[in-house]
Design an enzyme around this catalytic site. Sequence first.
Site, short mmCIF file in Angstrom:
data_model
loop_
_atom_site.label_atom_id
_atom_site.label_comp_id
_atom_site.label_asym_id
_atom_site.label_seq_id
_atom_site.Cartn_x
_atom_site.Cartn_y
_atom_site.Cartn_z
N SER A 1 0.85 -1.19 0.00
CA SER A 1 0.00 0.00 0.00
C SER A 1 0.88 1.24 0.00
O SER A 1 1.84 1.34 0.77
CB SER A 1 -0.89 -0.01 1.24
OG SER A 1 -1.64 1.18 1.29
N HIS B 1 0.28 4.46 0.84
CA HIS B 1 0.20 5.53 1.85
C HIS B 1 0.97 5.22 3.12
O HIS B 1 1.10 6.08 4.00
CB HIS B 1 -1.26 5.90 2.15
CG HIS B 1 -2.02 4.92 3.00
ND1 HIS B 1 -2.18 5.10 4.36
CD2 HIS B 1 -2.68 3.79 2.70
CE1 HIS B 1 -2.92 4.12 4.85
NE2 HIS B 1 -3.23 3.30 3.86
N CYS C 1 -7.84 0.52 12.82
CA CYS C 1 -9.13 -0.10 12.54
C CYS C 1 -9.88 -0.46 13.82
O CYS C 1 -11.09 -0.58 13.82
CB CYS C 1 -8.94 -1.36 11.71
SG CYS C 1 -7.65 -1.19 10.50
C1 LIG Z 1 -2.44 -0.41 6.56
C2 LIG Z 1 -2.36 -1.88 6.41
C3 LIG Z 1 -3.25 -2.58 5.58
C4 LIG Z 1 -4.38 -1.88 4.85
O1 LIG Z 1 -3.91 -1.06 3.82
P1 LIG Z 1 -4.88 0.07 3.22
O2 LIG Z 1 -4.13 0.58 2.03
O3 LIG Z 1 -5.04 1.09 4.29
O4 LIG Z 1 -6.15 -0.61 2.84
C5 LIG Z 1 -3.10 -3.93 5.46
N1 LIG Z 1 -2.13 -4.60 6.11
C6 LIG Z 1 -1.26 -3.97 6.91
C7 LIG Z 1 -0.19 -4.76 7.59
C8 LIG Z 1 -1.34 -2.60 7.09
O5 LIG Z 1 -0.49 -1.98 7.90
#
Ligand SMILES: *Cc1c(COP(=O)(O)O)cnc(C)c1O
Length: 402
Positions: free
Chosen positions: A197, A199, A323
């Site tokens: 991801s 961000h 979350c």
């Molecule tokens: C943040 C995160 C996600 C989710 O990613 P998003 O782009 O926010 O949907 C999944 N797995 C881990 C380990 C994360 O830190």
Amino acid sequence: MIYLDHAATTRPDESVVEAMLPYLQEEYGNPSSLYLLGRRARQAVDEVRELVADFIGCRPREIIFTSGGSESDNLALRGVAYANRSRGRHIITSAIEHHAVLHTCGALEKEGFEVTYLPVDQDGLVSPESVAEAIRPDTILISIMHANNEIGVIQPLVEIGRLAQERGIPFHTDAVQTVGKIPLNVEEWGVDLLSMSAHKIYGPKGVGFLYVRRRIKFQPQITGGAQEYQRRAGTENVPGIVGLGAAVRLMRERGAQIEAHCRHLRDRLLQGLRERIPEMRLNGHPTKRLANNLNVCFAQVEGESLLLMLDAAGIAASSGSACTSGSTDPSHVLLALGLPPDLARGSLRLTLGKDNTEEEIDTVLEVLPALVERLRSLSLRLRGNSKTRGHRRAWDFAELQR
Ligand SMILES: *Cc1c(COP(=O)(O)O)cnc(C)c1O
């Protein structure tokens, strides 16, 4: 504000915003269009595909751009499960995965799949032996995260990957917390699917990728157009993908330096807190963890109250995963480490990033111990006034302290 929640998200780097801007303005073409504007968008997407493939050691065609980590995890699990259901219905994962994996496994269980949730040891590590023992003739997928988002613990991925490869079972890893921070190579590591991801590494939100090795049987989950080599329909998020590329470039060039910077600040923070706060527990393995992650529990402190007081003092932190914040349920990860629920509720996660400074850490070292002391004396007074006077904890802090 002092921002210490980089595991939740990061501020996009200047270079990321600059790279994205033209694709939000004049370069608005659809990559599927044949005219020049469309071809330029296509070229921008393909360049990032090549960059990313080179970065993780795969072929460009093995990259599927998605809307981020959650979609990549869903796509990996559902994509492999549905395509292989005639071969078997058993999936192996761990008890400390991100909810994007755990809740997807839960949904698959309702559809007739069987899931083994491997326990972790008190440091948060999955043992490769436990993976080997869980493998059955009908196992179709192993999904173990690279580094945990709450406690930062880094799993023995190479050993698990080797095991999966020997047994011919597809191996997925959620590497959202590690891509760009820890060098990895999917070919050498025996990883068949990998989630990322943007961000979490100074890129934009709402974009990421899933790597899927070419031989893996895989069923697309979004159908429609032929984008992403028929594996994920929908017009590409061109500005987002370009931003992801800029974030990967940033980490390729400065990742090691950023890691060293975070490690230095994190160690200073941990040492300072240890000197100032008694009855504090470090959660997760002391060394096999992300350089920027600190997760601690304070006895007699309620995590939510601490977060609110930190917020009032201008410090942004988390009790665990973004979350679950807002709910008072203790973290599933801390419970899996064997922590009693009331201690797990007193957790604090501080995750550092490239723009944090020593001065910020020193401010936290002034503010945080005082807040913990205040909450502890409050809780003592409350307990003193209630029927639970004289009530003793069912656990001994000394035994749990690390
Ligand atoms: C943040 C995160 C996600 C989710 O990613 P998003 O782009 O926010 O949907 C999944 N797995 C881990 C380990 C994360 O830190």
